[in-house]
Structure formats: structure tokens, C-alpha cells
Design an enzyme around this catalytic site. Structure first.
Site, PDB file in Angstrom:
ATOM      1  N   PHE A   1     -33.609  -7.739   1.926  1.00 45.61           N
ATOM      2  CA  PHE A   1     -32.273  -7.369   2.460  1.00 45.61           C
ATOM      3  C   PHE A   1     -31.798  -6.030   1.878  1.00 45.61           C
ATOM      4  CE2 PHE A   1     -31.281 -12.230   2.015  1.00 45.61           C
ATOM      5  CZ  PHE A   1     -31.977 -12.525   3.163  1.00 45.61           C
TER       6      PHE A   1
ATOM      7  N   ARG B   1     -17.640  -3.003  -6.513  1.00 46.42           N
ATOM      8  CA  ARG B   1     -16.798  -4.118  -6.064  1.00 46.42           C
ATOM      9  C   ARG B   1     -15.375  -3.657  -5.761  1.00 46.42           C
ATOM     10  NH1 ARG B   1     -19.825  -8.411 -10.150  1.00 46.42           N
ATOM     11  NH2 ARG B   1     -21.538  -8.744  -8.685  1.00 46.42           N
TER      12      ARG B   1
ATOM     13  N   ILE C   1      -4.904 -14.243  17.824  1.00 43.88           N
ATOM     14  CA  ILE C   1      -3.789 -13.573  18.512  1.00 43.88           C
ATOM     15  C   ILE C   1      -4.260 -12.984  19.852  1.00 43.88           C
ATOM     16  CG2 ILE C   1      -2.229 -11.552  18.371  1.00 43.88           C
ATOM     17  CD1 ILE C   1      -1.977 -12.256  15.308  1.00 43.88           C
ATOM     18  N   HIS C   2      -5.519 -12.554  19.908  1.00 43.81           N
ATOM     19  CA  HIS C   2      -6.062 -12.029  21.171  1.00 43.81           C
ATOM     20  C   HIS C   2      -6.416 -13.156  22.165  1.00 43.81           C
ATOM     21  CE1 HIS C   2      -6.441  -8.179  19.073  1.00 43.81           C
ATOM     22  NE2 HIS C   2      -6.710  -7.609  20.240  1.00 43.81           N
TER      23      HIS C   2
ATOM     24  N   GLU D   1     -23.404  -7.805  -2.663  1.00 36.69           N
ATOM     25  CA  GLU D   1     -22.870  -7.295  -3.942  1.00 36.69           C
ATOM     26  C   GLU D   1     -22.192  -8.412  -4.752  1.00 36.69           C
ATOM     27  OE1 GLU D   1     -21.370  -3.345  -4.230  1.00 36.69           O
ATOM     28  OE2 GLU D   1     -22.429  -2.676  -2.440  1.00 36.69           O
TER      29      GLU D   1
HETATM   30  C1  LIG Z   1     -26.632  -7.224   5.029  1.00 34.42           C
HETATM   31  C2  LIG Z   1     -27.038  -7.388   3.589  1.00 34.42           C
HETATM   32  C3  LIG Z   1     -27.229  -6.257   2.821  1.00 34.42           C
HETATM   33  C4  LIG Z   1     -27.685  -6.373   1.503  1.00 34.42           C
HETATM   34  N1  LIG Z   1     -27.964  -5.237   0.775  1.00 34.42           N
HETATM   35  C5  LIG Z   1     -28.570  -5.367  -0.445  1.00 34.42           C
HETATM   36  C6  LIG Z   1     -29.023  -4.195  -1.148  1.00 34.42           C
HETATM   37  O1  LIG Z   1     -28.851  -3.056  -0.702  1.00 34.42           O
HETATM   38  N2  LIG Z   1     -29.657  -4.370  -2.330  1.00 34.42           N
HETATM   39  C7  LIG Z   1     -29.868  -5.609  -2.882  1.00 34.42           C
HETATM   40  O2  LIG Z   1     -30.465  -5.689  -3.957  1.00 34.42           O
HETATM   41  N3  LIG Z   1     -29.443  -6.741  -2.238  1.00 34.42           N
HETATM   42  C8  LIG Z   1     -28.808  -6.631  -1.037  1.00 34.42           C
HETATM   43  N4  LIG Z   1     -28.379  -7.758  -0.363  1.00 34.42           N
HETATM   44  C9  LIG Z   1     -28.601  -9.073  -0.960  1.00 34.42           C
HETATM   45  C10 LIG Z   1     -27.317  -9.747  -1.404  1.00 34.42           C
HETATM   46  O3  LIG Z   1     -26.791  -9.111  -2.542  1.00 34.42           O
HETATM   47  C11 LIG Z   1     -27.647 -11.232  -1.628  1.00 34.42           C
HETATM   48  O4  LIG Z   1     -27.874 -11.796  -0.344  1.00 34.42           O
HETATM   49  C12 LIG Z   1     -26.545 -11.978  -2.341  1.00 34.42           C
HETATM   50  O5  LIG Z   1     -26.449 -11.546  -3.691  1.00 34.42           O
HETATM   51  C13 LIG Z   1     -26.779 -13.501  -2.346  1.00 34.42           C
HETATM   52  O6  LIG Z   1     -28.071 -13.831  -2.691  1.00 34.42           O
HETATM   53  P1  LIG Z   1     -28.899 -14.833  -1.749  1.00 34.42           P
HETATM   54  O7  LIG Z   1     -28.832 -14.305  -0.355  1.00 34.42           O
HETATM   55  O8  LIG Z   1     -30.244 -15.002  -2.344  1.00 34.42           O
HETATM   56  O9  LIG Z   1     -28.112 -16.182  -1.802  1.00 34.42           O
HETATM   57  P2  LIG Z   1     -28.244 -17.321  -2.912  1.00 34.42           P
HETATM   58  O10 LIG Z   1     -28.166 -16.726  -4.248  1.00 34.42           O
HETATM   59  O11 LIG Z   1     -29.412 -18.171  -2.590  1.00 34.42           O
HETATM   60  O12 LIG Z   1     -26.912 -18.144  -2.647  1.00 34.42           O
HETATM   61  C14 LIG Z   1     -26.768 -19.104  -1.608  1.00 34.42           C
HETATM   62  C15 LIG Z   1     -25.428 -19.792  -1.800  1.00 34.42           C
HETATM   63  O13 LIG Z   1     -25.395 -20.456  -3.080  1.00 34.42           O
HETATM   64  C16 LIG Z   1     -24.281 -20.006  -3.831  1.00 34.42           C
HETATM   65  N5  LIG Z   1     -24.625 -19.962  -5.257  1.00 34.42           N
HETATM   66  C17 LIG Z   1     -25.717 -19.409  -5.843  1.00 34.42           C
HETATM   67  N6  LIG Z   1     -25.648 -19.545  -7.172  1.00 34.42           N
HETATM   68  C18 LIG Z   1     -24.486 -20.184  -7.448  1.00 34.42           C
HETATM   69  C19 LIG Z   1     -23.844 -20.631  -8.650  1.00 34.42           C
HETATM   70  N7  LIG Z   1     -24.361 -20.414  -9.850  1.00 34.42           N
HETATM   71  N8  LIG Z   1     -22.661 -21.278  -8.526  1.00 34.42           N
HETATM   72  C20 LIG Z   1     -22.101 -21.500  -7.323  1.00 34.42           C
HETATM   73  N9  LIG Z   1     -22.659 -21.112  -6.161  1.00 34.42           N
HETATM   74  C21 LIG Z   1     -23.832 -20.465  -6.227  1.00 34.42           C
HETATM   75  C22 LIG Z   1     -23.984 -18.607  -3.288  1.00 34.42           C
HETATM   76  O14 LIG Z   1     -22.640 -18.206  -3.564  1.00 34.42           O
HETATM   77  C23 LIG Z   1     -24.242 -18.817  -1.808  1.00 34.42           C
HETATM   78  O15 LIG Z   1     -23.134 -19.420  -1.208  1.00 34.42           O
HETATM   79  C24 LIG Z   1     -27.891  -7.665   0.939  1.00 34.42           C
HETATM   80  C25 LIG Z   1     -27.636  -8.802   1.712  1.00 34.42           C
HETATM   81  C26 LIG Z   1     -27.236  -8.678   3.018  1.00 34.42           C
HETATM   82  C27 LIG Z   1     -27.007  -9.935   3.825  1.00 34.42           C
END
Ligand SMILES: Cc1cc2nc3c(=O)[nH]c(=O)nc-3n(C[C@H](O)[C@H](O)[C@H](O)COP(=O)(O)OP(=O)(O)OC[C@H]3O[C@@H](n4cnc5c(N)ncnc54)[C@H](O)[C@@H]3O)c2cc1C
Length: 386
Positions: free
Chosen positions: A155, A244, A338-339, A364
């Protein structure tokens, strides 16, 4: 460095005009084609948008955090994919070098990032490591005067366009956890680096993400960010800290745009013989959105001021990212409501924004991770006061 108030006002005006005259008319086209027109990219470069936060000695505008959020409020008023084009250059793709880079790394990369000659990407997330960023498995193994990188990143924003990747990798492989992680600056044309096809996403068409694979990718030891092993995780966290507040400001801009669109629609649309804006239940939605966006704007500005004053803002940054991203989700939802039926139809654009803003609660650092950061800092502070 801070601009004088007049110069900041001029810059804000210029960006405001660029957003309303050049970007807003292209929102639907970019949403449908998934591409930002080349002439728009040229204009973004000419306006200095790629270098907003890069120090002036490297060719950027060197905005303070407070100034940067004023510009981010303006940029937030249109499809977020436009900001994403240069967003990595002013935040996650350049800040690591600004904060922890060697002089040689700064001199080599920052002018190119500031001018938009190259796009910088930040490669932390992996298939098995998202929120738990300290669990990454990509390795950078020392081999004489070089490092050999192996692993997969997922990603990664702007990967298809990037000229430079800040790659987080484990330099002490047996060691698990944050202390074994280093950041390495890897040019996109390095043999062994492969960018996968662009991902198909829910929203923010025009901004691209992709997998990046490192297959025995060799870089010299000069590519190690800051010239030191084991500081990469701390660098990543410092970069995200600033980012952030910036994301919070973009959410505020977008919320204000959606509130304006919803208000205009409510004034025009008539039901039961009067504009729907006259109905108190519609007014409640408008008032809730206005209040929340105002609170978010104040929070972002105050956090930016504190950061500029040198106060540590880890908690405040997470508060901004958490509140503003959740807030813009609620505002977008009310704007669709609203739309009415029109809000569900592509022609009005509100449904596009509704999809676009969903991302802010995920990347992030998800909302849950921001909550953990905030609560952990509260507990730590309370214990240190005991
Ligand atoms: C469009 C897009 C652009 C991105 N760009 C970048 C980029 O440029 N560089 C980069 O490095 N990454 C990038 N990312 C990655 C992004 O930072 C991660 O998707 C994000 O940090 C979440 O990680 P994950 O998808 O593995 O979800 P997971 O970590 O698997 O989380 C899944 C769910 O579990 C919850 N969760 C996980 N751990 C805990 C905890 N300890 N306590 C409570 N809840 C928890 C999360 O909040 C979430 O709801 C991007 C993602 C997207 C979708």
C-alpha cells in the site's frame, strides 16, 4: 523559518485560487480517469507545492507547522488525490531526510523533492505488518560497503510515480522489535526494486498505491538514513508525528468544503413548499457539522503553534489525526444525507468525497492506534506525576 503575515496571506490566496479555479473543475474527471493531468502537475511544481515544508536552503518554502496547516486547510477543499500528488514530498517522503538525514543526503535529495523533480515515497507497511510497524520483516543486510535489501512493502502511496523510497528494514535481523530497524534511501531505478501494479481502491482516484518488492536490491552504505543503524523506527515515528497534524488540517478543509456544498444544496432544494434548510432537523445536521469542523480547526491550529514553539506534541498530533479524520467522516455522511437521493448519485460528487474521506481513519496510523497513543501518554504522564 516563518513568513511575514502578508506573504503568508498572498500564498494562501494563490493556493485558494488554484484550488477553486484549476482543481475543483477537474474533480469529476480525475475521479473517473484516475489520473492527474500533466499540466496540473506542472502548475503544482511552479507554485512550490512540492516543497512547502522543505527548508528554503534546499529550495523549499520552509513553512512553519502553523503556516503549513493554513495551506493544508485550502488544499483540503478539493479532492484529496490532488494533495496526495505532492503530499508525500512535503511529509512522509521528505521529513525523514530533513529530521535525521546526513548533510550529503539532504543536499542530494531535498532540492529534487522540493522542486517536484522526483517524488518521494515512504515504505513502512508490509503484508504482515501494519499497525504493529515494529514487526517488519524486510531486511537490509550489510555486505562490505553495501546493504542488500529483501522484502515486500504494501500500500505504498505514490510508489508508481516515485523516484525515491525511504525504506524501513531490519539491519540486525535476529533482533525483533523497534531497535533493530533502520531507514534506507533507495532510488526507484535500483536493480532488484520492483513496483507492482497500482491497487484498485475505494476512493481517492488519481492517487496511487502499490506493492514494492526488494529482491537482493543492493545500495551503498551511504544510503543509510542518518548514517546510523537502529534509528529508523524513531525516525518513522517523528515523521508521522508531523504528518498527523497535516492530515488533520486536510480533514478540516474537506469538512468545510462539504459543509458549504451541503448548505448551498439545502438553500436551493425545496420540499413541502420551502427550502429544506428551513427544517430544524436539517439545521441540526448543518450545525453539528459546523461545530465539529470549527473545533477541529482550533485543535489543529493550537497543535501546530505548540509544535512550532518546540513543545513535544505526540499526544496532540494523535488527537488531531483521530478527531479530525473521524469528524470529516461524520460530516461527509451528513452531507450525503442532506443531499438525499442526489447525494447517492455520482453526478453530485458528494458520494465521491464520502468514499475519499474514509481513508483518513486508516492510513498514517488507524483511529485505534491514535487512541492507544493518546491513552498511553496520559497514563505515562499520570504515573510520572505520582
Ligand atoms: C490508500 C493507502 C495508502 C497508504 N500509504 C502508505 C504509505 O505510503 N506508506 C506506508 O508505509 N503505508 C501506507 N499505508 C498503510 C497504512 O498505514 C496501513 O494500512 C495502516 O497503518 C493499518 O495497517 P493494516 O492495513 O495492516 O491494518 P491492521 O494493522 O491489520 O489493522 C486492522 C484493524 O485492527 C485494528 N488494530 C490493529 N492493532 C490494534 C491494537 N493494538 N488495538 C486495537 N486495534 C488494533 C486497526 O485499528 C484496524 O481497525 C497506506 C494504506 C492505504 C489504505
Amino acid at each position: 523559518m516563518s513568513l511575514d503575515p502578508e506573504t503568508l496571506e498572498q500564498l494562501r490566496d494563490t493556493v485558494r485560487r488554484f484550488v477553486s479555479e484549476r482543481l475543483m473543475p477537474l474533480e469529476q474527471q480525475v475521479g473517473e480517469t484516475d489520473q492527474i493531468p500533466v499540466d496540473i502537475l506542472k502548475e503544482m511544481r511552479a507554485l512550490g507545492l512540492f516543497g512547502l515544508s522543505i527548508p528554503t536552503e534546499y529550495g523549499g518554502l520552509g513553512l512553519s507547522m502553523f503556516e503549513e496547516v493554513q495551506i493544508a486547510f485550502e488544499l483540503g477543499r478539493t479532492s484529496p488525490a490532488f494533495r496526495s500528488t505532492f503530499g508525500t514530498n512535503i511529509s512522509i517522503g521528505s521529513q525523514g531526510i530533513i529530521i535525521d538525514g546526513t548533510d550529503e543526503q539532504k543536499n542530494h535529495y531535498l532540492p529534487k523533492l522540493a522542486s517536484g523533480e522526483i517524488i518521494g515515497s515512504f515504505a513502512l507497511t508490509e503484508p504482515g505488518s501494519g499497525s504493529d510497524a515494529a514487526s517488519i520483516r524486510t531486511t537490509a543486510t550489510r555486505d562490505g560497503d553495501d546493504y542488500i535489501i529483501n522484502g515486500v512493502k504494501r500500500f505504498i502511496t505514490n510508489a508508481p510515480e516515485a523516484g525515491l523510497f525511504t525504506v524501513f528494514a531490519r539491519t540486525s535481523p535476529p533482533q525483533t522489535g523497534a531497535s533493530g530497524i533502520s531507514a534506507v534511501l533507495v532510488p526507484a531505478d535500483t536493480p532488484g526494486l520492483h513496483v507492482g501494479p497500482a491497487d484498485k481502491k475505494m476512493g481517492q482516484q488519481g492517487a496511487h498505491t502499490a506493492d514494492v518488492t526488494f529482491d537482493n536490491c543492493r545500495v551503498s552504505k551511504q544510503a543509510l538514513l542518518g548514517g546510523a543503524e537502529g534509528i529508523g523506527f524513531k525516525t518513522a515515528m517523528k515523521v508521522l508525528d508531523r504528518g498527523r497534524i497535516h492530515i488533520g488540517a486536510v480533514c478540516v478543509g474537506l469538512a468545510e468544503r462539504l459543509i458549504g456544498d451541503a448548505l448551498n444544496y439545502a438553500l436551493d432544494r425545496e420540499q413541502f413548499g420551502q427550502p429544506i434548510a428551513e427544517f430544524q432537523l436539517v439545521q441540526a445536521m448543518l450545525a453539528e457539522s459546523k461545530t465539529e469542523a470549527f473545533a477541529a480547526r482550533c485543535m489543529v491550529e493550537e497543535s501546530a503553534r505548540r509544535r512550532d514553539a518546540g513543545v513535544p506534541v505526540i499526544t496532540e498530533s494523535s488527537c488531531c489525526k483521530f478527531y479530525c479524520s473521524e469528524m470529516v467522516g461524520r460530516v461527509a455522511d451528513r452531507a450525503v444525507q442532506i443531499h438525499g437521493g442526489a447525494g447517492y448519485m455520482a453526478d453530485y460528487g458528494v458520494e465521491r468525497f464520502y468514499r475519499d474521506v474514509r481513508l483518513f481513519r486508516i492510513y498514517e496510523g488507524t483511529s485505534q492506534i491514535q487512541q492507544l497513543v493518546i491513552a498511553r501518554n496520559m497514563i505515562r504522564e499520570a504515573r510520572s506525576d505520582q
